[in-house]
Design a protein around this motif. Structure first.
Motif, PDB file in Angstrom:
ATOM      1  N   ILE A  80      -3.399  10.993  -9.938  1.00 51.72           N
ATOM      2  CA  ILE A  80      -3.994  10.249 -11.055  1.00 51.72           C
ATOM      3  C   ILE A  80      -3.189   8.994 -11.356  1.00 51.72           C
ATOM      4  CG2 ILE A  80      -4.406  10.353 -13.551  1.00 51.72           C
ATOM      5  CD1 ILE A  80      -5.300  13.268 -13.110  1.00 51.72           C
ATOM      6  N   TRP A  81      -1.848   9.099 -11.370  1.00 56.21           N
ATOM      7  CA  TRP A  81      -1.041   7.914 -11.629  1.00 56.21           C
ATOM      8  C   TRP A  81      -1.216   6.861 -10.533  1.00 56.21           C
ATOM      9  CZ3 TRP A  81       0.315   6.369 -16.061  1.00 56.21           C
ATOM     10  CH2 TRP A  81       0.673   7.255 -17.058  1.00 56.21           C
ATOM     11  N   ILE A  87      -6.003   0.757 -10.678  1.00 54.73           N
ATOM     12  CA  ILE A  87      -6.902   0.158 -11.669  1.00 54.73           C
ATOM     13  C   ILE A  87      -6.185  -0.959 -12.406  1.00 54.73           C
ATOM     14  CG2 ILE A  87      -8.091   0.620 -13.845  1.00 54.73           C
ATOM     15  CD1 ILE A  87      -8.740   3.424 -12.668  1.00 54.73           C
ATOM     16  N   ILE A  88      -4.928  -0.745 -12.757  1.00 57.78           N
ATOM     17  CA  ILE A  88      -4.162  -1.799 -13.424  1.00 57.78           C
ATOM     18  C   ILE A  88      -3.994  -2.983 -12.479  1.00 57.78           C
ATOM     19  CG2 ILE A  88      -1.871  -2.391 -14.326  1.00 57.78           C
ATOM     20  CD1 ILE A  88      -1.758   0.503 -15.420  1.00 57.78           C
ATOM     21  N   GLY A  89      -3.707  -2.711 -11.212  1.00 53.98           N
ATOM     22  CA  GLY A  89      -3.539  -3.786 -10.246  1.00 53.98           C
ATOM     23  C   GLY A  89      -4.810  -4.586 -10.018  1.00 53.98           C
ATOM     24  N   LYS A  90      -5.957  -3.893 -10.007  1.00 55.60           N
ATOM     25  CA  LYS A  90      -7.234  -4.582  -9.832  1.00 55.60           C
ATOM     26  C   LYS A  90      -7.727  -5.214 -11.110  1.00 55.60           C
ATOM     27  CE  LYS A  90     -10.595  -2.848  -7.565  1.00 55.60           C
ATOM     28  NZ  LYS A  90     -11.643  -1.967  -7.101  1.00 55.60           N
TER      29      LYS A  90
END
Length: 98
Positions: A80-81, A87-90
């Motif tokens: 999950i991490w 998601i944070i990177g994208k």
């Protein structure tokens, strides 16, 4: 003034509660969310070697249900991490089957 104090009273409890919860969060964040120190890296490497050896020899089949469940939860957390980092990177959740 007394009437004003009574109106603000319902807001005091949630604010006080959230402050204590936030303090607890920051306490554990400082301890758990830090990168490993150089002294901890050899220990992590040994743990990884032990996991690989366990997979090669099949000794993981001797785990108790509790140990297997705990290992599964840790693997799920890492997975999950990984996705949270992606998601944070994208900078968005678009493109993921959520």
């Amino acid at each position: 003034k007394e009437e004003r104090r009574k109106k603000m009273c319902p807001l005091n409890a949630p604010v006080t509660y959230s402050k204590s919860g936030l303090a607890t969060f920051w306490h554990y964040a400082r301890v758990e969310l830090v990168p490993p120190t150089p002294a901890e890296i050899p220990t992590a490497i040994q743990s990884l070697k032990k996991i690989v050896k366990s997979a090669q020899t099949g000794s993981f089949k001797q785990l108790t249900v509790k140990e297997a469940l705990l290992n599964g939860l840790v693997a799920t957390e890492v997975w999950i991490w990984f996705y949270v980092g992606e998601i944070i990177g994208k900078r968005g959740i678009i493109g993921y089957n959520v």
